[in-house]
Design an enzyme around this catalytic site. Structure first.
Site, mmCIF file in Angstrom:
data_model
loop_
_atom_site.group_PDB
_atom_site.id
_atom_site.type_symbol
_atom_site.label_atom_id
_atom_site.label_comp_id
_atom_site.label_asym_id
_atom_site.label_seq_id
_atom_site.Cartn_x
_atom_site.Cartn_y
_atom_site.Cartn_z
ATOM 1 N N HIS A 180 0.531 -0.768 0.305
ATOM 2 C CA HIS A 180 -0.188 0.311 0.014
ATOM 3 C C HIS A 180 0.596 1.466 -0.194
ATOM 4 O O HIS A 180 2.041 1.654 1.225
ATOM 5 C CB HIS A 180 -0.826 0.476 1.475
ATOM 6 C CG HIS A 180 -1.689 1.380 1.301
ATOM 7 N ND1 HIS A 180 -3.348 0.908 0.508
ATOM 8 C CD2 HIS A 180 -2.228 2.516 1.422
ATOM 9 C CE1 HIS A 180 -4.182 1.924 0.673
ATOM 10 N NE2 HIS A 180 -3.107 2.756 1.026
ATOM 11 N N CYS A 181 0.757 2.766 -0.865
ATOM 12 C CA CYS A 181 1.585 3.009 -1.526
ATOM 13 C C CYS A 181 0.790 4.532 -1.238
ATOM 14 O O CYS A 181 -0.177 4.903 -1.504
ATOM 15 C CB CYS A 181 2.047 3.097 -2.832
ATOM 16 S SG CYS A 181 3.303 4.953 -2.928
ATOM 17 N N VAL A 182 1.289 5.246 -0.078
ATOM 18 C CA VAL A 182 0.925 6.138 0.947
ATOM 19 C C VAL A 182 0.206 7.769 -0.401
ATOM 20 O O VAL A 182 -0.231 9.009 -0.541
ATOM 21 C CB VAL A 182 1.492 7.390 1.899
ATOM 22 C CG1 VAL A 182 0.797 6.277 3.187
ATOM 23 C CG2 VAL A 182 2.520 6.710 1.908
ATOM 24 N N VAL A 189 -2.574 6.885 -2.788
ATOM 25 C CA VAL A 189 -3.349 6.645 -1.893
ATOM 26 C C VAL A 189 -4.703 5.452 -2.606
ATOM 27 O O VAL A 189 -5.345 5.849 -2.680
ATOM 28 C CB VAL A 189 -3.773 8.040 -1.944
ATOM 29 C CG1 VAL A 189 -5.001 8.227 -0.706
ATOM 30 C CG2 VAL A 189 -3.104 9.427 -2.262
#
Length: 299
Positions: free
Chosen positions: A148-150, A153
């Site tokens: 999951h990549c901030v 998003v």
């Protein structure tokens, strides 16, 4: 008292608009420094060589920026892939095609299937396709989840992993171009040469140079890591989980690459797939993956 870090994962969802605005802010600062302040004015007030150099830099800058933004928003807006409702595997890979699973075996699945050949998610209360993992931030199972990549998003999974790799690729090229194109101003300042810009514009140039230098170095590291993962046909999660020396999905570098980018070379460098690839390659749909010949072992 034991702490469960995943309890706080949902807080990352609130970073959505902030991270997108941050990315667009860096793009805006860079655009002002390169186009408005540095190379744009040279098109009107420089010699023939200066005009040609400025034109080349601006054309390449805008092309890479367009590809970067296209890839970025493709990652942001593309669903990484979720498990279809009531999904069931066609057969048990351990047992082979001659011994398919029956409906009774599905309905009698216990809550704990840790030792079953069928993977089951207790949080989603559903069966899990091969290479599927549960994301604590998104609160659901994601097909071929990488992480999951901030920054985007979103989860990076089966449907947008290629777009994420292209985002890294074009980000590195763009930041490297910006760093090298602004380097003469950086050197001129410390060489006591006169720079024909205001103090505010000079500050923005320095900020853009520092940001792009930092991003180019960090993104290069991520890009090298993900290229190695693609060539081994594994994900970030799988690279940490697997312990066997041989990986059942490793089909060779060429075929591993095609499992992510497709077989149509015209689409390799754009965030899209040809209809032929998407229709003929089950791996791109995230539910079925070809195995290494003669390998039926689950790792």
């Amino acid at each position: 008292m034991s702490w469960n870090i995943f309890r706080f994962c949902t807080a990352l969802r609130g970073l959505g608009s902030i991270m997108i605005l941050l990315v667009l802010g860096v793009v805006g600062v860079t655009y002002y420094a390169v186009v408005i302040v540095t190379y744009g004015p040279l098109l009107a007030g420089a010699g023939a060589i200066g005009i040609l150099t400025s034109f080349a830099v601006l054309v390449l800058f805008h092309f890479l920026l367009a590809m970067l933004l296209w890839s970025y928003f493709s990652v942001v807006l593309t669903d990484p892939g979720g498990v279809p409702p009531n999904w069931k595997p066609a057969l048990d890979e351990e047992r082979g095609e001659n011994d398919p699973l029956t409906a009774s075996e599905f309905t009698s699945l216990p809550a704990d299937t840790a030792h079953s050949t069928i993977r089951f998610c207790k949080k989603c209360n559903q069966l899990k396709p091969p290479r599927c993992h549960h994301c604590s931030v998104c609160g659901r199972c994601v097909l071929k989840m990488d992480h999951h990549c901030v920054w985007v998003v979103n989860c990076v999974g089966a449907f947008n992993y290629k777009y994420f790799l292209l985002f890294l690729f074009y980000t590195f090229l763009e930041t490297a171009l910006v760093t090298s194109s602004l380097l003469p101003n950086f050197i001129a300042f410390f060489g006591d040469e006169e720079i024909p810009v205001s103090a505010g514009s000079l500050a923005i140039i320095f900020l853009a140079f520092a940001l792009n230098l930092a991003f180019s170095l960090s993104v290069l590291g991520f890009l090298i890591m993900h290229i190695s993962l693609v060539l081994r046909n594994t994900t970030t999660i799988e690279a940490f989980e697997k312990v066997a020396p041989k990986w059942r999905y490793d089909l060779g570098r060429r075929r591993n690459f095609e499992q992510v980018f497709g077989t149509d070379k015209q689409y390799w460098l754009i965030p899209a797939y040809s209809k032929e690839d998407f229709g003929s390659m089950p791996a791109l749909c995230g539910l079925e993956y070809p195995l290494k010949p003669g390998d039926g072992q689950e790792f």
